[in-house]
Design an enzyme around this catalytic site. Structure first.
Site: not given
Length: 398
Positions: A166-168, A376
């Protein structure tokens, strides 16, 4: 039997003395560009959802507030017409999505990696480690293997494949690259993040607005960096040093961001209070990262923050009292590319060092010495990387 002294000497010889350093950056996007102002009409037309008038108006407002000007997407109108299952909200479509991403994710990664290797200026045979990260699909052998073949890397290159982070994860890959570079003498780590929204694209549903938020934000892109410690200044040009890296799960944040791989593709679930959760906890992460340096003024450092969405950036700025220009590079990448998940922070690093050079700033970090990179994502997981910038005038020694 080897003595303790011998083992200690061997261990010392295996490690580097200096910090891991970013030595080159490359980025790539698909050629298909989508302008945000036109996207609501296109999206509701291609998904045959124009009868959902009220929902379309909500989506228009989401796009208007997104602060995104344009995005790049591999999925073209022609492909979507040929594969209508991708345009429905819950139609079984994983096979069609996988057919795209298992081929295109490594290919887009190759474009970014080729640019980074060219800027680095060294033979690709010197690459010792490869880290590949994507949230777009899964396969065996993985995208790391495919990229090794596409680039013609040595078969003995040490590979790490990270799926479904994911985005982190733009922070995660740098943290891993830092440990590899500093603990393996002579290591040169190729890091690649490649993301394609073919796995998440789907039609609208009026009971799941969080899915619609993703349709308004996500874009495709790949970024690559070369990381190594103790650079050879006769042949390499260091850009940023990585001083520390940390990861934490925010308290009371379970379920705030979820993604689930199903027959219908990767479904996306988002709670409304994500900006609040991040802004509430960000100062603690900053204090832990920068207290060893004696830094408490968050306007005295440069900022590279994952642009999950404008609301997150707004609340972080408000909570920390950041000046408007602190998030310039972050907001620029959000505007010009959208949210490209793990690749975003690497795009922002690239934007910052280029703009710093264009503006005649003294360092790659907008003229400042110290900076922070934040990622994040699902968990809520936060990655915090402390960066030390280097002179923009630093040329390869002769």
């Amino acid at each position: 039997m080897a003595s303790t002294i011998d083992i200690a000497a061997i261990r010392e010889a295996q490690r580097r003395q200096g910090p891991a350093t970013i030595l080159a950056i490359g980025t790539a996007t698909p050629s298909n560009c989508v302008y945000q102002a036109d996207y609501p009409d296109y999206y509701f037309r291609i998904t045959k959802s124009e009868h959902m008038v009220d929902l379309k108006e909500k989506f228009k407002r989401m796009c208007d507030k997104s602060m995104i000007r344009k995005r790049y997407m591999h999925l073209t109108e022609e492909y979507l017409k040929e594969n209508p299952s991708l345009c429905e909200y819950m139609a079984p479509s994983l096979d069609a999505r996988q057919d795209v991403v298992v081929v295109e994710v490594p290919k887009l990664g190759k474009e970014a990696a080729t640019k980074a290797i060219k800027e680095w200026g060294q033979p690709k045979s010197k690459i010792t480690h490869l880290i590949f990260c994507t949230t777009s699909g899964v396969d065996m052998p993985g995208a790391d293997y495919q990229l090794t073949k596409l680039l013609g890397l040595r078969p003995s290159v040490k590979r790490f494949m990270m799926y479904q982070q994911g985005c982190f994860a733009g922070g995660t890959v740098l943290r891993l690259a830092k440990d590899l570079a500093e603990n393996n003498k002579g290591a040169r780590v190729l890091v690649v993040c490649s993301e394609i929204t073919a796995v998440t694209f789907r039609g609208p549903n009026d009971t799941h607005l969080d899915s619609l938020v993703g349709q308004a934000l996500f874009g495709d892109g790949a970024a690559a960096v070369i990381v190594g410690a103790d650079p050879d200044l006769t042949t390499e040009r260091p850009l940023f040093e990585m001083i520390s890296a940390a990861q934490t799960i925010l308290p009371d944040s379970e379920g705030a961001i979820d993604g689930h791989l199903r027959e219908v593709g990767l479904t996306f679930h988002l709670l409304k209070d994500v900006p609040g959760l991040i802004s509430k906890n960000i100062e603690k992460a900053l204090t832990q990262a920068f207290s060893p340096l004696g830094i408490t003024d968050w306007n005295s450092i440069f900022w590279i923050a994952h642009p999950g969405g404008p609301a997150i950036l707004d609340q972080v700025e408000l909570k920390l009292g950041l000046k408007e220009e602190k998030m310039r590079a972050t907001r620029h990448v959000l505007s010009e590319y959208g949210n490209m998940s793990s690749a975003c922070v690497l795009f922002i690093i690239d934007e910052m060092r280029k703009k710093s050079a264009e503006d005649g700033a003294a360092t790659t970090g907008e003229g400042l010495d110290w900076g922070v990179l934040f990622g994040f994502g699902p968990g809520l997981t936060v990655e915090t990387v402390v960066l030390h910038s280097l002179p923009t005038t630093m040329a390869i020694a002769t």
